[in-house]
Write a protein that holds these residues in place. Structure first.
Motif, PDB file in Angstrom:
ATOM      1  N   LYS A  14       0.920  -1.402  -0.404  1.00 12.50           N
ATOM      2  CA  LYS A  14      -0.218   0.052  -0.265  1.00 12.50           C
ATOM      3  C   LYS A  14       0.856   1.485  -0.072  1.00 12.50           C
TER       4      LYS A  14
ATOM      5  N   LYS B 165      -0.755   1.251 -13.756  1.00 10.73           N
ATOM      6  CA  LYS B 165      -0.468  -0.137 -13.428  1.00 10.73           C
ATOM      7  C   LYS B 165      -1.364  -0.480 -12.645  1.00 10.73           C
ATOM      8  N   LYS B 166      -2.484   0.501 -11.961  1.00 10.90           N
ATOM      9  CA  LYS B 166      -3.986   0.647 -10.895  1.00 10.90           C
ATOM     10  C   LYS B 166      -4.643   0.505 -12.153  1.00 10.90           C
TER      11      LYS B 166
ATOM     12  N   MET C  54       2.033   3.868  -6.985  1.00  7.23           N
ATOM     13  CA  MET C  54       1.924   3.637  -8.404  1.00  7.23           C
ATOM     14  C   MET C  54       2.284   3.794  -9.081  1.00  7.23           C
TER      15      MET C  54
ATOM     16  N   ASP D 182      -4.731  -1.339 -15.232  1.00  5.43           N
ATOM     17  CA  ASP D 182      -4.271  -2.940 -15.698  1.00  5.43           C
ATOM     18  C   ASP D 182      -4.578  -3.718 -14.129  1.00  5.43           C
ATOM     19  N   ILE D 183      -4.628  -3.431 -12.914  1.00  4.50           N
ATOM     20  CA  ILE D 183      -5.113  -4.510 -11.925  1.00  4.50           C
ATOM     21  C   ILE D 183      -6.357  -4.708 -11.883  1.00  4.50           C
ATOM     22  N   VAL D 184      -6.493  -3.050 -11.946  1.00  2.00           N
ATOM     23  CA  VAL D 184      -8.530  -2.688 -12.012  1.00  2.00           C
ATOM     24  C   VAL D 184      -8.971  -3.860 -12.683  1.00  2.00           C
ATOM     25  N   GLN D 185      -8.719  -3.812 -14.203  1.00  2.00           N
ATOM     26  CA  GLN D 185      -8.800  -4.247 -15.238  1.00  2.00           C
ATOM     27  C   GLN D 185      -9.377  -6.121 -15.397  1.00  2.00           C
ATOM     28  N   LYS D 186      -7.879  -7.195 -14.817  1.00  2.00           N
ATOM     29  CA  LYS D 186      -7.579  -8.327 -14.640  1.00  2.00           C
ATOM     30  C   LYS D 186      -8.931  -8.586 -13.258  1.00  2.00           C
ATOM     31  N   LEU D 187      -9.468  -7.824 -12.516  1.00  2.00           N
ATOM     32  CA  LEU D 187     -10.357  -8.623 -11.340  1.00  2.00           C
ATOM     33  C   LEU D 187     -11.560  -8.663 -12.440  1.00  2.00           C
TER      34      LEU D 187
END
Length: 162
Positions: free
Chosen positions: A146, A154-155, A150, A157-162
């Protein structure tokens, strides 16, 4: 020394020194016993100079009884004054407890089991001073994702993977 409930109690006035980190003692609870106890007392520390001894049970911190306080609350009370603290303690002998500062000449089966566990789980240094323990813990602080900075992509991309 004063008498508290028929027991001898000592008031230890511990004052921090410029050349010493902290007060020089560890605080812990003992399984099956209420209260907070003094663990290892560092050699040549402010705690040792004030008369604090390993195994002492704390009754009061800065004049306030700690009987119903949690470990965290007792630590906070000790740290409440920046450069000094006053601990009212009872000697372990006055509580019909064995003197924890004495080293047994012969190992008990329980100690032999501890040695076996140490060999299985790696080295375990129980004779560390409070300063050494603090330094070891500080060097082993866990990584906190935390706190990592970032970028927005990058943030996203992470949310899209969820």
């Amino acid at each position: 020394m004063s008498k508290i409930n028929g027991n001898n109690a000592r008031l230890c006035h511990i004052v921090k020194r410029d050349h010493f980190d902290g007060y020089g003692f560890n605080l812990h609870a003992e399984k099956g016993k209420s209260g907070q106890y003094i663990g290892k007392v560092d050699k040549d520390s402010p705690a040792e100079a004030a008369g604090l001894r390993q195994g002492d049970r704390i009754l009061e911190v800065n004049g306030v009884p700690i009987a119903n306080k949690t470990h965290k609350q007792v630590v906070e009370a000790i740290k409440a004054e920046q450069d000094e603290t006053k601990l009212l303690v009872i000697d372990p002998d006055d509580e019909d407890r064995p003197d924890v500062t004495k080293t047994p000449e012969k190992s008990s089966p329980k100690e032999e089991n501890k040695k076996g566990n140490q060999e299985a789980n790696g080295p375990l240094n129980l004779n560390m001073t409070a300063a050494e323990l603090r330094a070891t813990l500080a060097s082993k602080k866990k990584f906190d994702p935390k706190k990592e900075s970032m970028d927005f992509k990058k943030k996203f991309d992470i949310v899209q993977k969820l």
